[in-house]
Design a protein around this motif. Structure first.
Motif, PDB file in Angstrom:
ATOM      1  N   PRO A 164       0.837  -1.205   0.000  1.00  0.00           N
ATOM      2  CA  PRO A 164       0.000   0.000   0.000  1.00  0.00           C
ATOM      3  C   PRO A 164       0.876   1.261   0.000  1.00  0.00           C
ATOM      4  CG  PRO A 164      -0.513  -1.454   1.862  1.00  0.00           C
ATOM      5  CD  PRO A 164       0.688  -2.007   1.202  1.00  0.00           C
ATOM      6  N   ILE A 165       0.328   2.311  -0.547  1.00  0.00           N
ATOM      7  CA  ILE A 165       1.069   3.573  -0.644  1.00  0.00           C
ATOM      8  C   ILE A 165       1.561   4.029   0.716  1.00  0.00           C
ATOM      9  CG2 ILE A 165       0.823   6.027  -1.178  1.00  0.00           C
ATOM     10  CD1 ILE A 165      -1.046   5.194  -3.446  1.00  0.00           C
ATOM     11  N   VAL A 166       0.713   3.882   1.726  1.00  0.00           N
ATOM     12  CA  VAL A 166       1.081   4.344   3.067  1.00  0.00           C
ATOM     13  C   VAL A 166       2.324   3.622   3.566  1.00  0.00           C
ATOM     14  CG1 VAL A 166       0.277   4.610   5.432  1.00  0.00           C
ATOM     15  CG2 VAL A 166      -1.339   4.801   3.541  1.00  0.00           C
ATOM     16  N   VAL A 167       2.373   2.306   3.325  1.00  0.00           N
ATOM     17  CA  VAL A 167       3.520   1.539   3.794  1.00  0.00           C
ATOM     18  C   VAL A 167       4.786   2.004   3.085  1.00  0.00           C
ATOM     19  CG1 VAL A 167       4.544  -0.750   3.941  1.00  0.00           C
ATOM     20  CG2 VAL A 167       2.093  -0.440   4.371  1.00  0.00           C
ATOM     21  N   VAL A 168       4.687   2.208   1.782  1.00  0.00           N
ATOM     22  CA  VAL A 168       5.843   2.697   1.025  1.00  0.00           C
ATOM     23  C   VAL A 168       6.337   4.019   1.619  1.00  0.00           C
ATOM     24  CG1 VAL A 168       6.585   3.631  -1.185  1.00  0.00           C
ATOM     25  CG2 VAL A 168       5.212   1.536  -1.106  1.00  0.00           C
ATOM     26  N   ALA A 169       5.401   4.913   1.874  1.00  0.00           N
ATOM     27  CA  ALA A 169       5.778   6.218   2.425  1.00  0.00           C
ATOM     28  C   ALA A 169       6.443   6.036   3.781  1.00  0.00           C
ATOM     29  CB  ALA A 169       4.555   7.110   2.540  1.00  0.00           C
ATOM     30  N   LEU A 170       5.877   5.144   4.595  1.00  0.00           N
ATOM     31  CA  LEU A 170       6.449   4.940   5.928  1.00  0.00           C
ATOM     32  C   LEU A 170       7.855   4.372   5.849  1.00  0.00           C
ATOM     33  CD1 LEU A 170       3.441   3.662   8.062  1.00  0.00           C
ATOM     34  CD2 LEU A 170       4.639   5.860   8.177  1.00  0.00           C
ATOM     35  N   VAL A 171       8.059   3.438   4.911  1.00  0.00           N
ATOM     36  CA  VAL A 171       9.398   2.866   4.754  1.00  0.00           C
ATOM     37  C   VAL A 171      10.392   3.965   4.379  1.00  0.00           C
ATOM     38  CG1 VAL A 171      10.827   1.337   3.353  1.00  0.00           C
ATOM     39  CG2 VAL A 171       8.604   0.543   4.171  1.00  0.00           C
ATOM     40  N   ALA A 172       9.978   4.836   3.461  1.00  0.00           N
ATOM     41  CA  ALA A 172      10.875   5.924   3.043  1.00  0.00           C
ATOM     42  C   ALA A 172      11.184   6.851   4.216  1.00  0.00           C
ATOM     43  CB  ALA A 172      10.245   6.717   1.899  1.00  0.00           C
ATOM     44  N   VAL A 173      10.158   7.160   5.002  1.00  0.00           N
ATOM     45  CA  VAL A 173      10.381   8.028   6.156  1.00  0.00           C
ATOM     46  C   VAL A 173      11.312   7.345   7.151  1.00  0.00           C
ATOM     47  CG1 VAL A 173       9.271   9.115   8.149  1.00  0.00           C
ATOM     48  CG2 VAL A 173       8.215   9.279   5.893  1.00  0.00           C
ATOM     49  N   ALA A 174      11.103   6.042   7.354  1.00  0.00           N
ATOM     50  CA  ALA A 174      11.967   5.313   8.284  1.00  0.00           C
ATOM     51  C   ALA A 174      13.409   5.325   7.795  1.00  0.00           C
ATOM     52  CB  ALA A 174      11.471   3.877   8.430  1.00  0.00           C
ATOM     53  N   ALA A 175      13.583   5.170   6.477  1.00  0.00           N
ATOM     54  CA  ALA A 175      14.944   5.210   5.923  1.00  0.00           C
ATOM     55  C   ALA A 175      15.583   6.563   6.198  1.00  0.00           C
ATOM     56  CB  ALA A 175      14.902   4.927   4.425  1.00  0.00           C
ATOM     57  N   GLY A 176      14.807   7.628   5.974  1.00  0.00           N
ATOM     58  CA  GLY A 176      15.321   8.971   6.259  1.00  0.00           C
ATOM     59  C   GLY A 176      15.703   9.109   7.717  1.00  0.00           C
ATOM     60  N   THR A 177      14.866   8.555   8.607  1.00  0.00           N
ATOM     61  CA  THR A 177      15.150   8.635  10.036  1.00  0.00           C
ATOM     62  C   THR A 177      16.480   7.974  10.363  1.00  0.00           C
ATOM     63  OG1 THR A 177      12.770   8.380  10.337  1.00  0.00           O
ATOM     64  CG2 THR A 177      14.142   8.242  12.315  1.00  0.00           C
ATOM     65  N   LEU A 178      16.697   6.802   9.756  1.00  0.00           N
ATOM     66  CA  LEU A 178      17.951   6.094  10.004  1.00  0.00           C
ATOM     67  C   LEU A 178      19.159   6.921   9.570  1.00  0.00           C
ATOM     68  CD1 LEU A 178      17.389   2.338   9.108  1.00  0.00           C
ATOM     69  CD2 LEU A 178      18.126   3.342  11.289  1.00  0.00           C
ATOM     70  N   LEU A 179      19.047   7.506   8.370  1.00  0.00           N
ATOM     71  CA  LEU A 179      20.163   8.312   7.858  1.00  0.00           C
ATOM     72  C   LEU A 179      20.416   9.499   8.778  1.00  0.00           C
ATOM     73  CD1 LEU A 179      19.299   8.230   4.047  1.00  0.00           C
ATOM     74  CD2 LEU A 179      20.988   6.868   5.268  1.00  0.00           C
ATOM     75  N   GLY A 180      19.337  10.106   9.260  1.00  0.00           N
ATOM     76  CA  GLY A 180      19.478  11.225  10.191  1.00  0.00           C
ATOM     77  C   GLY A 180      20.109  10.784  11.493  1.00  0.00           C
ATOM     78  N   LEU A 181      19.688   9.616  11.970  1.00  0.00           N
ATOM     79  CA  LEU A 181      20.260   9.092  13.210  1.00  0.00           C
ATOM     80  C   LEU A 181      21.746   8.853  13.079  1.00  0.00           C
ATOM     81  CD1 LEU A 181      17.835   6.464  14.780  1.00  0.00           C
ATOM     82  CD2 LEU A 181      18.954   8.379  15.912  1.00  0.00           C
ATOM     83  N   LEU A 182      22.155   8.394  11.911  1.00  0.00           N
ATOM     84  CA  LEU A 182      23.580   8.154  11.680  1.00  0.00           C
ATOM     85  C   LEU A 182      24.346   9.476  11.816  1.00  0.00           C
ATOM     86  CD1 LEU A 182      25.756   6.135  10.947  1.00  0.00           C
ATOM     87  CD2 LEU A 182      25.309   6.592   8.546  1.00  0.00           C
ATOM     88  N   ASN A 183      23.837  10.522  11.145  1.00  0.00           N
ATOM     89  CA  ASN A 183      24.450  11.852  11.293  1.00  0.00           C
ATOM     90  C   ASN A 183      24.507  12.243  12.760  1.00  0.00           C
ATOM     91  OD1 ASN A 183      24.763  12.367   8.562  1.00  0.00           O
ATOM     92  ND2 ASN A 183      22.731  13.277   8.366  1.00  0.00           N
ATOM     93  N   GLY A 184      23.355  12.120  13.408  1.00  0.00           N
ATOM     94  CA  GLY A 184      23.230  12.594  14.781  1.00  0.00           C
ATOM     95  C   GLY A 184      24.156  11.854  15.732  1.00  0.00           C
ATOM     96  N   SER A 185      24.280  10.541  15.538  1.00  0.00           N
ATOM     97  CA  SER A 185      25.104   9.818  16.505  1.00  0.00           C
ATOM     98  C   SER A 185      26.570  10.176  16.331  1.00  0.00           C
ATOM     99  CB  SER A 185      24.877   8.304  16.414  1.00  0.00           C
ATOM    100  OG  SER A 185      24.787   7.918  15.074  1.00  0.00           O
ATOM    101  N   ILE A 186      27.018  10.391  15.099  1.00  0.00           N
ATOM    102  CA  ILE A 186      28.425  10.803  14.940  1.00  0.00           C
ATOM    103  C   ILE A 186      28.644  12.163  15.595  1.00  0.00           C
ATOM    104  CG2 ILE A 186      30.274  11.285  13.325  1.00  0.00           C
ATOM    105  CD1 ILE A 186      28.894   9.477  11.315  1.00  0.00           C
ATOM    106  N   VAL A 187      27.717  13.085  15.331  1.00  0.00           N
ATOM    107  CA  VAL A 187      27.875  14.435  15.879  1.00  0.00           C
ATOM    108  C   VAL A 187      27.819  14.405  17.406  1.00  0.00           C
ATOM    109  CG1 VAL A 187      26.796  16.702  16.057  1.00  0.00           C
ATOM    110  CG2 VAL A 187      26.997  15.601  13.838  1.00  0.00           C
ATOM    111  N   ALA A 188      26.849  13.676  17.950  1.00  0.00           N
ATOM    112  CA  ALA A 188      26.638  13.724  19.390  1.00  0.00           C
ATOM    113  C   ALA A 188      27.713  12.973  20.155  1.00  0.00           C
ATOM    114  CB  ALA A 188      25.267  13.164  19.733  1.00  0.00           C
TER     115      ALA A 188
END
Lengths: 354, 358, 505
Positions: B91-115
């Protein structure tokens, strides 16, 4: 009192710069052995031609980052200078005049950055993000999506031809000269000492009579002028003056400088390390390209190397600081964990205005 | 909050500038606002940048920056298209959620290195800008996702309107309201300001600085992921270069919107207004007769102007405070034989409440 | 009243920083429902004591009890949790948050969905402010609050924590008369509600006005504790100064020569006013006064690192361009600044680089600076001043305070100055090096150098200076000859409200 705590060979070899040079040598050896055609003369020729603009711009960038500031507008100045050079040529001016005017315009661009950072006290990160857009916008605005071509062959060949039978392009001489000049300025003049002092503690530098504002202004002017020179070279090398020339190159330059061991907090850096950093990126690029690996993987490599080059000394430094503070009598009240941007050595965050 | 103080806010200035731009342009060419297409473009064009700017504002408020958002957008936009091709039943919603989750992971990677490594976010995210883009380029190659690869219902999100408002604009508005609400009314949100305002003091007060930083970067990553989905829906085609160079526009929008690059101040609303102003000016330029080649120059001048203006205002404020100190000298400061300047500062005024508790 | 368990009991508390004992034997007993004054010269150990109470430092020895319970804080957060609130001279607030948010940061009252209940928070702050009798808008940002109002915010925060002990470190230094009265009203209200308050101040009139009990400290030790009614300000001053001016200070006699540094009508809005003085060759002029009186600011303006609004500085008969340290150095000025680690040294740099930092342009040949030239200069001067370091390329970060100060002095003496301004030349350095620095300054003056010495240590000023200028609240309040400059006379001139009789020049 002894002049040096360690023998000369340790001082020469156990440096951050040597690490980059070592990696460069290893990369070169591995590439020569494993990559077909890498050690051919053509590789060297293209390597030099390709890294020339990044190398040129990295030199003044080293000095700017060594003061704790940054100039992100350099690639836009390349574009603007390229367009200026092209338009002046189109208008029938002599190329020497066009070159001179372009470089002067670059200096003016740098002076605007420098004045805003040094005298108005604005953060260089924000200012040069703005001028990145501004100068690129002027370049694209002046020329639109068209290009100026038809530069005389004597000039375009001059930018690419080799020294006699050697694999080295003529411009190698110019590059070596520039490297030498910047190395002397940074490492063997009072001005270079001022630059490093500002990066380590601009307050202490000011109390020692260093004119911090003027120094920063000079560096930004230098950065603009050299970027413009690189812009003219870029135009001649590809025979085409375009507004979008060298888009995004600022990131390559910053990456190369940091790979070369210059501290993003300022106060540390050496020209030979930066040259090695630029060449390392160039070697990786041409080796991987010859292997048929796309530019994309190269980007991953460059990006990871950049992150590692900053994080690794940080972790090592953190351990050293902890050991040191345990050993030394605490004359000062304890420092507290500084949170987001804490730097135990008191270095300034990037772009912190003066 | 009084109307006056609302008008004095930094955001009001940007809103006013936005209105002026729209007003002038509409006066020259009424269709800019007063046609169905004009209205739609006005709202639709900035919606992706608004989402990115709101996320970036959260990071910049903590005295950091995330330059990798353009690459995160590219990666998640491509991921979205890829999922539609490879798993057409999702479903479209699931696809969108997966993409958002991927973005979250990438952001977390940035954040953990910085923090955790405590290195400047500028450098780290400059590095991950390359890495994330490289991943997309490698994965996509010269492949391109076309409109035909994606479900029509999904693409409809990019163009459909509800009650005269484009769906994507609705999404951007929801994001804006949610983040603004979080920043304003959650303990964590206020702590982000405290951290950006004075990281040392924040640590001294015992605030969970690292956790907050991780959270800020993760949120920004999630929003960049969402922007990737919006990008795919809006443009229908996703190449591996999607979103390249967007990071500077995002940072520009945030700065123009009054979020101080050194942290501690600014609002999500300001950042969103900054994004709208930048893109609306871009669209207005050709209308008022300036070739759109000049757009970037105007944007650049606007960014520099905004920082300079903020500095001028700050300087004026501190000068006023210095003068105020002299106007009201500490007790006993009058030199022998000279009257205190400006009459007796010790006169009991409305501020003097000694009687109240004595 | 004094029979209850004291809220705070410190006895025999000691704290050293390296070789320097900041606190030898701190004793302070504070009863609930009282306001206890803590007075003493700068460097008497008051701040160290406060920092131990507030959990910033850990004590080396001694007893600390809160309400009879022994405590040992590992950080400010623990002290706060135990009900100790310390208000520092310069409160650290978050300028971008509102007043109410600053007070409740991290402890905001929550409503539904864990959202901050702003109304409850606002009401809480209003309630606090009502009890304090102040009228601050809880919704205004903390940015731009006067220091007084920031202190009110800190006090409100302290009360909202329900602190049983409130320590105020020189809270009135920056306050106007109105604000001081407001603060006093608050403190009295707290006392009446049964809290214990410790009040540190240099202003003895305030102590007499506000406090019940007064403890005097000197040289890191407890001197006396009395009911305020039982002691006069004069007695307090005598106890604070206490000692004889020891023969620690090797004053070499010298005859002042011509005027080298002349300052006329220097004025800086908000900082100092109408400052005029001169320093002659071969003379040491002391610049005395309380912390925050504007002495360092005057020195900085003279040297050119800060700008000034009116007046002029003349060196060797020539007007000095303002705001230009390089010009000042060329004219023969040298400044050993107050903050050694931040301003005096580039601590990340080596001894050699630091010593040659100002002279390097002179060392360069054809614009090229060779490391040899730097090393030669550095070896020469660090030898003369007996700098102890492993090597000339040793980084100064890890050196002791005394050695660091010698490096700073070497840097400036290498320039061959005519006027040497030293700002707190012996702060935070061990006794041995201290004496070396004093001997050096004295010898230099005897050789004809003009020295302007800022110091918060009264014995140092009195022992070293040929003439003492007393700065009070940004103005030169008195000029005393070496004979006139008794501890009492200097303190009286420096302390606002200490005495009506002015020993003005």
């Amino acid at each position: 009192m002894r002049t040096h705590a360690r023998p000369w060979w340790q001082r020469a070899l156990l440096t951050r710069e040597m690490l980059t040079i070592l990696i460069l040598v290893v990369a070169w050896v591995v590439a020569s052995a494993a990559v077909q055609g890498f050690d051919g003369p053509l590789t060297i020729t293209y390597l030099v031609l390709d890294v020339a603009p990044v190398l040129l711009i990295a030199l003044p960038m080293t000095l700017i980052i060594a003061t704790g500031e940054i100039d992100l507008s350099v690639a836009s100045v390349v574009g603007l200078s390229s367009v200026t050079f092209g338009l002046l040529h189109q208008a029938g001016l002599g190329l020497w005049v066009a070159l001179l005017v372009s470089v002067l315009l670059g200096a003016v661009c740098g002076a605007v950055n420098g004045a805003l950072v040094a005298y108005a006290g604005l953060p260089s990160l924000a200012v040069t993000i703005g001028s990145l857009a501004l100068y690129r916008g002027l370049a694209v605005g002046l020329l639109g999506t068209t290009a100026v071509t038809g530069f005389p062959e004597s000039w375009t060949d001059g930018a690419t031809e080799n020294l006699g039978e050697s694999p080295y392009p003529v411009i190698t001489l110019g590059l070596l000269l520039m490297i030498a000049v910047f190395a002397v300025v940074l490492h063997a003049t009072p001005f270079g000492r001022d630059v490093l002092d500002i990066g380590r503690s601009s307050e202490a530098a000011r109390f020692s009579g260093v004119d911090v504002k003027r120094t920063l202004l000079i560096l930004f002017v230098l950065s603009g002028a050299v970027s413009a020179l690189a812009g003219v070279y870029y135009t001649l090398r590809y025979g085409s003056a375009r507004g979008d020339n060298a888009t995004g190159m600022e990131l390559q330059v910053v990456a190369a400088v940091l790979l070369g061991g210059v501290s993003i907090f300022g106060g540390r850096g050496a020209i030979h390390g930066v040259v090695a950093g630029v060449l390392l990126i160039g070697v990786l690029g041409s080796a991987l390209r010859l292997e048929g690996v796309t530019v994309n993987v190269i980007n991953i490599v460059i990006g990871s190397a950049l992150v590692v080059s900053v994080v690794a000394p940080r972790i090592a430094g953190g351990l050293r600081v902890r050991r040191r503070s345990a050993a030394i009598a605490p004359h000062e009240p304890p420092r507290f964990a500084a949170g987001a941007h804490g730097d135990p050595d008191g270095g300034s965050a990037v772009g912190q205005g003066t | 909050m009084s109307v006056l103080s609302l008008l004095r806010r930094r955001e009001a200035g940007i809103a006013l500038a936005l209105l002026v731009v729209i007003g002038v342009t509409t006066a020259i060419q009424p269709g800019f606002l007063l046609s169905a297409g004009g209205w739609r473009d006005l709202l639709l064009t900035p919606s992706i940048l608004v989402v990115l700017a709101v996320g970036q504002a959260v990071v910049v408020i903590t005295r950091n920056v995330d330059l990798s958002v353009g690459s995160v957008l590219g990666l998640t936009a491509y991921l979205t298209g890829r999922l539609f091709i490879d798993a057409p039943d999702l479903p479209i919603v699931v696809v969108a959620l997966v993409a958002v989750a991927a973005g979250t992971l990438l952001g977390l990677l940035n954040g953990s290195i910085v923090a955790f490594a405590r290195v400047p976010a500028l450098v780290i995210t400059l590095g991950t800008l390359y890495v994330y883009r490289g991943v997309t380029l490698t994965w996509a190659g010269s492949d391109r996702i076309d409109a035909g690869d994606m479900p029509r219902a999904f693409l409809g999100l990019g163009t459909r309107q509800v009650l005269g408002v484009p769906v994507l604009t609705f999404i951007a508005a929801i994001v804006l309201v949610a983040v603004a609400y979080y920043l304003y009314t959650a303990r964590g949100g206020r702590q982000l300001y405290a951290i950006g305002s004075d990281p040392d003091a924040a640590a001294l007060q015992g605030l969970p600085v690292r956790r907050r930083l991780l959270w800020a970067f993760a949120l920004n990553g999630a929003l960049a992921g969402l922007a990737g989905v919006m990008f795919a829906a809006r443009y229908g085609t996703v190449s591996s270069g999607a979103g390249a160079g967007l990071e500077l526009q995002v940072v520009g929008a945030v700065v123009v919107g009054g979020v101080a690059i050194f942290g501690g101040s600014g609002t999500a609303v300001g950042a969103a207004l900054g994004a709208m102003l930048l893109l609306t000016i871009n669209r207005a330029l050709p209308v008022v007769g300036i070739p759109d080649f000049w757009q970037r120059a105007v944007v650049g001048a606007l960014i520099i102007g905004a920082i300079a203006l903020d500095r001028v205002l700050a300087n004026r404020r501190s000068r006023r405070l210095a003068a105020a100190r002299d106007a009201e000298p500490p007790p006993g400061s009058a030199p022998p034989g000279s009257a205190p300047p400006g009459g007796g500062p010790n006169d009991a005024g409305p501020d003097d409440r000694e009687e109240a508790t004595a | 009243m004094p029979n209850a368990t004291p809220t705070l009991r410190l006895e025999g508390v000691a704290k050293s920083f390296g070789p320097v004992a900041a606190l030898r034997s701190g004793t302070l007993i504070v009863q609930p429902g009282s306001i206890h004054a803590l007075v003493g010269e700068n460097g008497a150990g008051k701040s160290t004591l406060v920092k131990i109470v507030g959990g910033v430092h850990r004590r080396d020895a001694g007893v600390v009890e809160l309400d009879g319970e022994p405590v040992d804080f590992h950080g400010p957060a623990e002290a706060k949790a135990a009900g100790v609130a310390v208000i520092h001279q310069e409160p650290a607030s978050f300028p971008d948050l509102t007043v109410a948010e600053n007070i409740f940061l991290g402890r905001e009252p929550l409503g539904r969905f864990r959202r901050i209940d702003r109304r409850a928070m606002r009401e809480g702050v209003r309630e606090l402010f009502r009890n304090l009798g102040v009228d601050l808008d809880p919704d205004r940002p903390a940015e731009g609050l006067s220091i007084a109002d920031q202190q009110i915010v800190e006090i409100a925060k302290a009360i909202s924590l329900d602190a049983r002990l409130l320590v105020m470190d020189e809270p009135t230094a920056a306050l106007s008369a109105v604000e001081v009265r407001r603060l006093f009203a608050v403190a009295r209200g707290l006392r009446d509600a049964g809290h214990a308050v410790v009040f540190i101040s240099h202003r003895l009139d305030e102590v007499a006005d506000l406090c019940d009990t007064v403890t005097v400290m000197r040289d890191g030790e407890h001197v006396s504790t009395d009911a305020v009614a039982d002691v006069t300000p004069d007695q307090l001053v005598r106890r604070m100064v206490g000692r004889e001016v020891a023969e620690l200070y090797p004053k070499v006699p010298s005859t002042p020569g011509e005027v080298v540094l002349q300052v006329e009508g220097l004025e800086s809005t908000g900082t100092f006013h109408d400052v005029s003085f001169e320093v002659r060759a071969g003379e040491i002029v002391g610049l005395a006064g309380l912390v925050g009186a504007g002495r360092s600011e005057i020195a900085r303006a003279v040297f050119g690192v800060d700008r000034y609004d009116a007046g002029r500085v003349v060196v060797g008969g020539r007007n000095l361009r303002q705001g230009d340290p390089a010009a000042a150095i060329a004219a023969g000025l040298a400044l050993v600044p107050e903050d050694r680690r931040l301003q005096g040294l580039v601590t990340e740099s080596s001894v050699a680089r630091n010593v040659s930092a100002v002279s390097r342009r002179r060392l360069a040949r054809l614009g090229i600076l060779l490391p040899d030239a730097e090393a030669r200069l550095a070896r020469d001067w660090s030898g003369r001043l007996e700098v102890k370091a492993g090597a000339l390329d040793a980084v100064t970060t890890t050196m002791s305070g005394g050695n660091q100060q010698k490096v700073v002095l070497a840097k400036w003496l290498a320039t061959g100055p005519k006027v040497l301004i030293v700002d707190e030349p012996t702060r935070g350095i061990d006794v041995g090096t201290k004496a070396e620095v004093h001997r050096l300054l004295s010898t230099l003056a005897a050789e004809g150098l003009a020295v302007l010495m800022i110091s918060s240590e009264l014995p140092e000023v009195l022992g070293m200076a040929d003439r003492v200028l007393v700065v009070r609240e940004g103005r030169i309040a008195a000029e005393l000859s070496r004979a006139e400059a008794t501890p009492e006379a200097v303190m009286r001139a420096a302390t606002p409200g200490a005495s009506e009789s002015e020993s003005a020049a």
